[in-house]
Design a protein around this motif. Structure first.
Motif, PDB file in Angstrom:
ATOM      1  N   VAL A 111       1.510  10.443  -3.976  1.00  0.00           N
ATOM      2  CA  VAL A 111       2.006   9.105  -4.260  1.00  0.00           C
ATOM      3  C   VAL A 111       2.825   8.607  -3.067  1.00  0.00           C
ATOM      4  N   ASN A 112       2.515   7.405  -2.602  1.00  0.00           N
ATOM      5  CA  ASN A 112       3.247   6.766  -1.503  1.00  0.00           C
ATOM      6  C   ASN A 112       3.953   5.533  -2.037  1.00  0.00           C
ATOM      7  N   ILE A 133      -1.742   5.768  -4.328  1.00  0.00           N
ATOM      8  CA  ILE A 133      -2.055   7.170  -4.578  1.00  0.00           C
ATOM      9  C   ILE A 133      -3.148   7.556  -3.586  1.00  0.00           C
ATOM     10  N   ALA A 134      -2.874   8.582  -2.785  1.00  0.00           N
ATOM     11  CA  ALA A 134      -3.837   9.056  -1.789  1.00  0.00           C
ATOM     12  C   ALA A 134      -4.749  10.109  -2.413  1.00  0.00           C
ATOM     13  N   PHE A 135      -6.023  10.069  -2.019  1.00  0.00           N
ATOM     14  CA  PHE A 135      -6.993  11.051  -2.496  1.00  0.00           C
ATOM     15  C   PHE A 135      -8.120  11.157  -1.482  1.00  0.00           C
ATOM     16  N   VAL A 176      -1.189  -0.808  -5.499  1.00  0.00           N
ATOM     17  CA  VAL A 176      -0.835  -2.153  -5.942  1.00  0.00           C
ATOM     18  C   VAL A 176       0.295  -2.670  -5.052  1.00  0.00           C
ATOM     19  N   ILE A 177       0.159  -3.928  -4.640  1.00  0.00           N
ATOM     20  CA  ILE A 177       1.184  -4.616  -3.864  1.00  0.00           C
ATOM     21  C   ILE A 177       1.756  -5.728  -4.748  1.00  0.00           C
ATOM     22  N   SER A 178       3.070  -5.724  -4.927  1.00  0.00           N
ATOM     23  CA  SER A 178       3.750  -6.754  -5.724  1.00  0.00           C
ATOM     24  C   SER A 178       3.945  -8.020  -4.898  1.00  0.00           C
ATOM     25  N   CYS A 208      -8.249   1.463  -0.102  1.00  0.00           N
ATOM     26  CA  CYS A 208      -8.246   1.532   1.355  1.00  0.00           C
ATOM     27  C   CYS A 208      -8.842   2.883   1.772  1.00  0.00           C
ATOM     28  N   THR A 209      -9.823   2.852   2.686  1.00  0.00           N
ATOM     29  CA  THR A 209     -10.370   4.078   3.249  1.00  0.00           C
ATOM     30  C   THR A 209      -9.947   4.183   4.711  1.00  0.00           C
ATOM     31  N   TYR A 210      -9.872   5.419   5.204  1.00  0.00           N
ATOM     32  CA  TYR A 210      -9.350   5.697   6.552  1.00  0.00           C
ATOM     33  C   TYR A 210     -10.383   6.478   7.352  1.00  0.00           C
ATOM     34  N   GLU A 211     -10.605   6.034   8.600  1.00  0.00           N
ATOM     35  CA  GLU A 211     -11.537   6.736   9.481  1.00  0.00           C
ATOM     36  C   GLU A 211     -10.806   7.251  10.708  1.00  0.00           C
TER      37      GLU A 211
END
Length: 93
Positions: A4-5, A15-17, A28-30, A90-93
């Motif tokens: 959790v970030n 939540i990272a996975f 989620v961004i408030s 969001c995906t990261y490369e």
């Protein structure tokens, strides 16, 4: 393992996975205006709500709704703002 970030005093949480191919976060961004930094290339897809972003090198803000997305290069920063709770993947490369 899930991680959790939390950013901006809890106004953005994720939540990272690990997907089958890439690391990812869902979050989620408030409502508010924020500046995010990247370490790797990111592909962000809005799941619900709307996110208005100012990408590196751009002069105009662009709004992305559910099902729409954008890329941000690694080692960069971008500004984001929203008027409603907005969920993203969001995906990261």
């Amino acid at each position: 393992m899930l991680k959790v970030n939390e950013y901006f005093d809890g106004k953005a949480k994720s939540i990272a996975f690990q997907t089958a191919t890439l690391p990812a976060t869902v979050g989620v961004i408030s409502p508010g205006e924020y500046e995010f930094g990247t370490s790797k290339k990111e592909t962000m897809t809005v799941i619900s709500g709307a996110l208005t972003v100012l990408l590196p090198g751009m002069e105009e803000w662009m709004t992305y709704g559910a099902g729409e997305g954008f890329d941000v290069a690694g080692q960069a920063s971008f500004k984001a703002k929203t008027d409603i709770d907005t969920a993203y993947l969001c995906t990261y490369e």
